[in-house]
Design a protein around this motif. Sequence first.
Motif, PDB file in Angstrom:
ATOM      1  N   SER A 151       0.836  -1.195   0.000  1.00 46.17           N
ATOM      2  CA  SER A 151       0.000   0.000   0.000  1.00 46.17           C
ATOM      3  C   SER A 151       0.879   1.256   0.000  1.00 46.17           C
ATOM      4  N   HIS A 152       0.269   2.380  -0.302  1.00 44.69           N
ATOM      5  CA  HIS A 152       1.003   3.655  -0.348  1.00 44.69           C
ATOM      6  C   HIS A 152       1.709   3.922   0.976  1.00 44.69           C
ATOM      7  N   GLN A 153       1.019   3.682   2.085  1.00 44.01           N
ATOM      8  CA  GLN A 153       1.592   3.932   3.409  1.00 44.01           C
ATOM      9  C   GLN A 153       2.744   2.968   3.707  1.00 44.01           C
ATOM     10  N   THR A 154       2.567   1.696   3.326  1.00 43.69           N
ATOM     11  CA  THR A 154       3.618   0.712   3.586  1.00 43.69           C
ATOM     12  C   THR A 154       4.870   1.016   2.780  1.00 43.69           C
ATOM     13  N   VAL A 155       4.689   1.349   1.516  1.00 40.15           N
ATOM     14  CA  VAL A 155       5.837   1.682   0.669  1.00 40.15           C
ATOM     15  C   VAL A 155       6.575   2.898   1.227  1.00 40.15           C
ATOM     16  N   ALA A 156       5.835   3.886   1.722  1.00 43.67           N
ATOM     17  CA  ALA A 156       6.467   5.079   2.309  1.00 43.67           C
ATOM     18  C   ALA A 156       7.302   4.687   3.531  1.00 43.67           C
ATOM     19  N   ARG A 157       6.775   3.802   4.379  1.00 46.27           N
ATOM     20  CA  ARG A 157       7.529   3.348   5.559  1.00 46.27           C
ATOM     21  C   ARG A 157       8.761   2.558   5.138  1.00 46.27           C
ATOM     22  N   ARG A 158       8.599   1.724   4.120  1.00 49.76           N
ATOM     23  CA  ARG A 158       9.732   0.943   3.637  1.00 49.76           C
ATOM     24  C   ARG A 158      10.846   1.852   3.114  1.00 49.76           C
ATOM     25  N   VAL A 159      10.468   2.910   2.399  1.00 46.67           N
ATOM     26  CA  VAL A 159      11.463   3.855   1.881  1.00 46.67           C
ATOM     27  C   VAL A 159      12.214   4.520   3.026  1.00 46.67           C
ATOM     28  N   ASP A 160      11.499   4.908   4.075  1.00 44.79           N
ATOM     29  CA  ASP A 160      12.144   5.504   5.251  1.00 44.79           C
ATOM     30  C   ASP A 160      13.092   4.507   5.912  1.00 44.79           C
ATOM     31  N   ASP A 161      12.661   3.242   6.016  1.00 46.44           N
ATOM     32  CA  ASP A 161      13.513   2.219   6.620  1.00 46.44           C
ATOM     33  C   ASP A 161      14.774   1.985   5.796  1.00 46.44           C
ATOM     34  N   LEU A 162      14.607   1.933   4.477  1.00 48.22           N
ATOM     35  CA  LEU A 162      15.764   1.740   3.598  1.00 48.22           C
ATOM     36  C   LEU A 162      16.715   2.926   3.692  1.00 48.22           C
ATOM     37  N   SER A 163      16.146   4.126   3.756  1.00 49.09           N
ATOM     38  CA  SER A 163      16.970   5.327   3.875  1.00 49.09           C
ATOM     39  C   SER A 163      17.774   5.325   5.167  1.00 49.09           C
ATOM     40  N   SER A 164      17.115   4.963   6.261  1.00 47.84           N
ATOM     41  CA  SER A 164      17.809   4.906   7.557  1.00 47.84           C
ATOM     42  C   SER A 164      18.910   3.855   7.544  1.00 47.84           C
ATOM     43  N   ASN A 165      18.633   2.708   6.917  1.00 48.32           N
ATOM     44  CA  ASN A 165      19.624   1.642   6.845  1.00 48.32           C
ATOM     45  C   ASN A 165      20.845   2.066   6.038  1.00 48.32           C
ATOM     46  N   ILE A 166      20.606   2.763   4.915  1.00 54.46           N
ATOM     47  CA  ILE A 166      21.714   3.251   4.091  1.00 54.46           C
ATOM     48  C   ILE A 166      22.537   4.282   4.849  1.00 54.46           C
ATOM     49  N   GLU A 167      21.845   5.162   5.591  1.00 53.15           N
ATOM     50  CA  GLU A 167      22.544   6.194   6.355  1.00 53.15           C
ATOM     51  C   GLU A 167      23.427   5.575   7.444  1.00 53.15           C
ATOM     52  N   ILE A 168      22.896   4.596   8.153  1.00 49.58           N
ATOM     53  CA  ILE A 168      23.675   3.928   9.200  1.00 49.58           C
ATOM     54  C   ILE A 168      24.885   3.217   8.607  1.00 49.58           C
ATOM     55  N   SER A 169      24.668   2.551   7.455  1.00 50.58           N
ATOM     56  CA  SER A 169      25.766   1.851   6.786  1.00 50.58           C
ATOM     57  C   SER A 169      26.843   2.829   6.339  1.00 50.58           C
ATOM     58  N   LEU A 170      26.428   3.991   5.816  1.00 46.67           N
ATOM     59  CA  LEU A 170      27.385   4.987   5.349  1.00 46.67           C
ATOM     60  C   LEU A 170      28.183   5.568   6.515  1.00 46.67           C
ATOM     61  N   ILE A 171      27.526   5.785   7.648  1.00 43.64           N
ATOM     62  CA  ILE A 171      28.224   6.299   8.833  1.00 43.64           C
ATOM     63  C   ILE A 171      29.313   5.324   9.268  1.00 43.64           C
ATOM     64  N   LYS A 172      29.009   4.029   9.255  1.00 40.74           N
ATOM     65  CA  LYS A 172      29.998   3.023   9.639  1.00 40.74           C
ATOM     66  C   LYS A 172      31.182   3.022   8.678  1.00 40.74           C
ATOM     67  N   ARG A 173      30.887   3.141   7.394  1.00 35.58           N
ATOM     68  CA  ARG A 173      31.967   3.136   6.394  1.00 35.58           C
ATOM     69  C   ARG A 173      32.836   4.377   6.511  1.00 35.58           C
ATOM     70  N   LEU A 174      32.211   5.527   6.783  1.00 31.64           N
ATOM     71  CA  LEU A 174      32.981   6.765   6.912  1.00 31.64           C
ATOM     72  C   LEU A 174      33.827   6.770   8.173  1.00 31.64           C
ATOM     73  N   ASN A 175      33.325   6.140   9.237  1.00 34.36           N
ATOM     74  CA  ASN A 175      34.105   6.069  10.478  1.00 34.36           C
ATOM     75  C   ASN A 175      35.370   5.233  10.307  1.00 34.36           C
ATOM     76  N   ALA A 176      35.357   4.367   9.285  1.00 33.73           N
ATOM     77  CA  ALA A 176      36.537   3.549   9.012  1.00 33.73           C
ATOM     78  C   ALA A 176      37.577   4.295   8.176  1.00 33.73           C
ATOM     79  N   CYS A 177      37.229   5.474   7.695  1.00 35.15           N
ATOM     80  CA  CYS A 177      38.150   6.254   6.854  1.00 35.15           C
ATOM     81  C   CYS A 177      39.165   7.018   7.708  1.00 35.15           C
ATOM     82  N   LYS A 178      40.403   7.014   7.258  1.00 38.80           N
ATOM     83  CA  LYS A 178      41.442   7.792   7.921  1.00 38.80           C
ATOM     84  C   LYS A 178      41.443   9.234   7.415  1.00 38.80           C
ATOM     85  N   PHE A 179      41.125   9.405   6.149  1.00 45.47           N
ATOM     86  CA  PHE A 179      41.089  10.737   5.543  1.00 45.47           C
ATOM     87  C   PHE A 179      39.883  10.812   4.611  1.00 45.47           C
ATOM     88  N   TYR A 180      39.349  12.008   4.485  1.00 44.11           N
ATOM     89  CA  TYR A 180      38.261  12.206   3.543  1.00 44.11           C
ATOM     90  C   TYR A 180      38.216  13.669   3.122  1.00 44.11           C
TER      91      TYR A 180
END
Length: 245
Positions: A151-180
């Motif tokens: 449904s429209h509401q479920t897809v919207a929640r899924r998009v938010d969940d995917l966005s949060s998951n990508i953001e958390i993953s990116l934070i972990k990857r950036l924390n592993a960087c020595k320089f940026y």
Amino acid sequence: MSTPVIKAKKRKIDSECRIFKSSWTLDFFVVEHNEYLLCLICQEKIAVFKEYNIKRHYSTKHADTFDTLTGQVRIDRVNLLKDSINSQQSFFKAVKLSSETATKISFLITEAIAKSGKPLSEGEFVKDCLDIFPSVACPDKKSIVESISLSHQTVARRVDDLSSNIEISLIKRLNACKFYSLALDESTDVSDTAQLAIFVRGVTENFEIIEELLDLFPMKDTATGQDIFNVVKHVFTKFKLADEN
């Protein structure tokens, strides 16, 4: 001189090394299940691996009915009850697996909708198409397809969940960087609103290169140097980037 009082240590059940005895199954209709004892007759859990507790449970609740069963008849009844328990467990596992499969499919379809830039309401059209498929190709999968929520509401929640998951993953990857380093670009969208795109390029200790779009920030009012600085500062906080890097 007073005599020292010696406190008796409390006996712990774990220290008694109690183990399940196979004879208990035939004698008292119990089996070992997930670190506790399970009564095959009433499916009540018995926490303590102690024959006294098991015998008391059987004697008070089931002895009058099941003591009359002896020999092969008793063995057959035990096996029948064990098969019944296993069937119930298999059923619940299948239900759980179907639910997990439906949720996974919902997320994958939502991801495809988001990547293609389609409206969130497209999920309902996809669901209508999915309902057609099992009726022709695989009727046994109809229940899984029916449980997929798009449904429209479920897809919207899924998009938010995917966005949060990508953001958390990116934070972990950036924390592993020595320089940026950061790169900024500004463009205007169809509503004539300035959008500040912030890109990041990082290097880990193993010389792995990370290049990602870090954030896209709308500059609704002004786009002065101070405004851009405040946005970059906000992004530093959002992605937990260390100032000293």
